[in-house]
Design a protein around this motif. Structure first.
Motif, PDB file in Angstrom:
ATOM      1  N   GLN A  19       0.823  -1.207   0.000  1.00  0.00           N
ATOM      2  CA  GLN A  19       0.000   0.000   0.000  1.00  0.00           C
ATOM      3  C   GLN A  19       0.859   1.260   0.000  1.00  0.00           C
ATOM      4  O   GLN A  19       0.528   2.257  -0.645  1.00  0.00           O
ATOM      5  N   LYS A  20       1.979   1.221   0.721  1.00  0.00           N
ATOM      6  CA  LYS A  20       2.842   2.391   0.804  1.00  0.00           C
ATOM      7  C   LYS A  20       3.731   2.561  -0.419  1.00  0.00           C
ATOM      8  O   LYS A  20       4.059   3.688  -0.811  1.00  0.00           O
ATOM      9  N   VAL A  21       4.144   1.449  -1.030  1.00  0.00           N
ATOM     10  CA  VAL A  21       5.062   1.549  -2.161  1.00  0.00           C
ATOM     11  C   VAL A  21       4.330   1.821  -3.472  1.00  0.00           C
ATOM     12  O   VAL A  21       4.923   2.347  -4.423  1.00  0.00           O
ATOM     13  N   ARG A  22       3.047   1.493  -3.526  1.00  0.00           N
ATOM     14  CA  ARG A  22       2.294   1.680  -4.768  1.00  0.00           C
ATOM     15  C   ARG A  22       2.292   3.144  -5.239  1.00  0.00           C
ATOM     16  O   ARG A  22       2.545   3.412  -6.420  1.00  0.00           O
ATOM     17  N   PRO A  23       2.011   4.125  -4.350  1.00  0.00           N
ATOM     18  CA  PRO A  23       2.045   5.520  -4.817  1.00  0.00           C
ATOM     19  C   PRO A  23       3.419   5.939  -5.336  1.00  0.00           C
ATOM     20  O   PRO A  23       3.508   6.776  -6.235  1.00  0.00           O
ATOM     21  N   VAL A  24       4.473   5.349  -4.780  1.00  0.00           N
ATOM     22  CA  VAL A  24       5.820   5.670  -5.245  1.00  0.00           C
ATOM     23  C   VAL A  24       6.008   5.171  -6.674  1.00  0.00           C
ATOM     24  O   VAL A  24       6.543   5.874  -7.536  1.00  0.00           O
ATOM     25  N   VAL A  25       5.563   3.938  -6.933  1.00  0.00           N
ATOM     26  CA  VAL A  25       5.664   3.385  -8.284  1.00  0.00           C
ATOM     27  C   VAL A  25       4.843   4.225  -9.263  1.00  0.00           C
ATOM     28  O   VAL A  25       5.291   4.536 -10.375  1.00  0.00           O
ATOM     29  N   GLU A  26       3.652   4.607  -8.837  1.00  0.00           N
ATOM     30  CA  GLU A  26       2.790   5.412  -9.707  1.00  0.00           C
ATOM     31  C   GLU A  26       3.415   6.771  -9.999  1.00  0.00           C
ATOM     32  O   GLU A  26       3.305   7.281 -11.119  1.00  0.00           O
ATOM     33  N   GLN A  27       4.092   7.365  -9.019  1.00  0.00           N
ATOM     34  CA  GLN A  27       4.725   8.661  -9.227  1.00  0.00           C
ATOM     35  C   GLN A  27       5.887   8.550 -10.214  1.00  0.00           C
ATOM     36  O   GLN A  27       6.064   9.402 -11.094  1.00  0.00           O
TER      37      GLN A  27
ATOM     38  N   ASP B  36      13.926  -0.936 -17.035  1.00  0.00           N
ATOM     39  CA  ASP B  36      13.776  -1.329 -15.624  1.00  0.00           C
ATOM     40  C   ASP B  36      13.795  -0.067 -14.757  1.00  0.00           C
ATOM     41  O   ASP B  36      14.769   0.681 -14.761  1.00  0.00           O
ATOM     42  N   ILE B  37      12.734   0.169 -14.014  1.00  0.00           N
ATOM     43  CA  ILE B  37      12.636   1.373 -13.177  1.00  0.00           C
ATOM     44  C   ILE B  37      12.820   1.045 -11.697  1.00  0.00           C
ATOM     45  O   ILE B  37      12.505   1.862 -10.832  1.00  0.00           O
ATOM     46  N   THR B  38      13.346  -0.143 -11.400  1.00  0.00           N
ATOM     47  CA  THR B  38      13.497  -0.552 -10.001  1.00  0.00           C
ATOM     48  C   THR B  38      14.343   0.438  -9.210  1.00  0.00           C
ATOM     49  O   THR B  38      13.962   0.868  -8.115  1.00  0.00           O
ATOM     50  N   ARG B  39      15.504   0.799  -9.756  1.00  0.00           N
ATOM     51  CA  ARG B  39      16.383   1.720  -9.047  1.00  0.00           C
ATOM     52  C   ARG B  39      15.711   3.065  -8.814  1.00  0.00           C
ATOM     53  O   ARG B  39      15.875   3.677  -7.750  1.00  0.00           O
ATOM     54  N   ASP B  40      14.938   3.531  -9.778  1.00  0.00           N
ATOM     55  CA  ASP B  40      14.248   4.821  -9.618  1.00  0.00           C
ATOM     56  C   ASP B  40      13.222   4.750  -8.483  1.00  0.00           C
ATOM     57  O   ASP B  40      13.076   5.692  -7.704  1.00  0.00           O
ATOM     58  N   VAL B  41      12.507   3.623  -8.408  1.00  0.00           N
ATOM     59  CA  VAL B  41      11.501   3.470  -7.356  1.00  0.00           C
ATOM     60  C   VAL B  41      12.172   3.393  -5.989  1.00  0.00           C
ATOM     61  O   VAL B  41      11.694   3.995  -5.019  1.00  0.00           O
ATOM     62  N   ILE B  42      13.294   2.678  -5.896  1.00  0.00           N
ATOM     63  CA  ILE B  42      14.010   2.582  -4.622  1.00  0.00           C
ATOM     64  C   ILE B  42      14.472   3.965  -4.175  1.00  0.00           C
ATOM     65  O   ILE B  42      14.323   4.345  -3.000  1.00  0.00           O
ATOM     66  N   ALA B  43      15.036   4.729  -5.112  1.00  0.00           N
ATOM     67  CA  ALA B  43      15.507   6.080  -4.778  1.00  0.00           C
ATOM     68  C   ALA B  43      14.350   6.965  -4.337  1.00  0.00           C
ATOM     69  O   ALA B  43      14.455   7.722  -3.362  1.00  0.00           O
ATOM     70  N   LYS B  44      13.231   6.870  -5.033  1.00  0.00           N
ATOM     71  CA  LYS B  44      12.054   7.682  -4.697  1.00  0.00           C
ATOM     72  C   LYS B  44      11.504   7.284  -3.326  1.00  0.00           C
ATOM     73  O   LYS B  44      11.123   8.141  -2.517  1.00  0.00           O
TER      74      LYS B  44
END
Length: 205
Positions: free
Chosen positions: A141-149, A173-181
């Motif tokens: 639930q918390k990580v979903r808005p980060v992925v959407e952003q 691959d956007i994994t690193r971007d999501v982790i940073a965000k």
């Protein structure tokens, strides 16, 4: 001549219309994400992983304690049996019978302890499983808005989990971007104050 020009002009319009109608739609912009990496490497994921690890540690500690207690019961039972074998020739029938009854009692006590211990460990595992599901749901639930952003920032139309992809071009691959965000969002949270509240002034006499 005029009629020919009109016919040719009309044909150009029709052809342009057909070309416009047959123009393919814009291809969707797709990216992939490795949620296992997000969970393992992001500060948010690590905080939830620590909670899951504590659940497992508590179960292991309780299982070890019960195994130790069971070993003590086994040792006591073995001692009684050895005493009975060594003293069988010198014990009176009454004393031998008393020793045998004690062995039976200890055997039942051991069996009851074993069954109760297994039941308790199973209950702990069931509670831990339920808590783990709740922890995972909260993380999602918390990580979903980060992925959407991140998807919005990159103009993406679709984000797929890497587990469902047969092959992946790492450029998508956007994994690193999501982790940073996600880490940025965690750092931006106001730190909990550790300063104790001031004591109320003493009442005047």
């Amino acid at each position: 001549m005029k009629r020919t020009f009109v016919a040719v002009f009309s044909g150009v319009l029709v052809g342009a219309g057909l070309a416009q109608a047959q123009e393919p739609a814009r291809a969707p912009r797709i990216a992939v994400i490795d949620m296992a990496r997000v969970s393992a490497e992001s500060q948010l994921g690590k905080s939830y992983a620590a909670q899951l690890e504590k659940l497992q540690t508590d179960i292991n500690a309780e299982a070890t304690k019960k195994q130790t207690d069971l070993g003590k019961l086994d040792t006591a039972l073995k001692t009684l049996q050895e005493e009975l074998e060594k003293q069988a020739s010198v014990l009176s029938p009454e004393a031998r019978d008393k020793k045998q009854q004690e062995i039976v009692r200890k055997t039942r006590e051991r069996q009851a302890f074993l069954e109760d211990g297994q039941a308790e460990i199973n209950r702990m595992r069931e509670r831990a499983q339920s808590q783990a599901q709740a922890i995972n749901a909260e993380f999602q639930q918390k990580v979903r808005p980060v992925v959407e952003q991140v998807a919005k920032d990159k103009g993406l139309d679709l984000v797929l989990d890497s587990q469902v992809a047969y092959t992946i071009n790492r450029d998508f691959d956007i994994t690193r971007d999501v982790i940073a965000k996600a880490d940025e969002a965690e750092k931006a949270k106001p730190a909990a104050s550790t300063t104790p509240p001031a004591a109320p002034p003493a009442p005047k006499p």
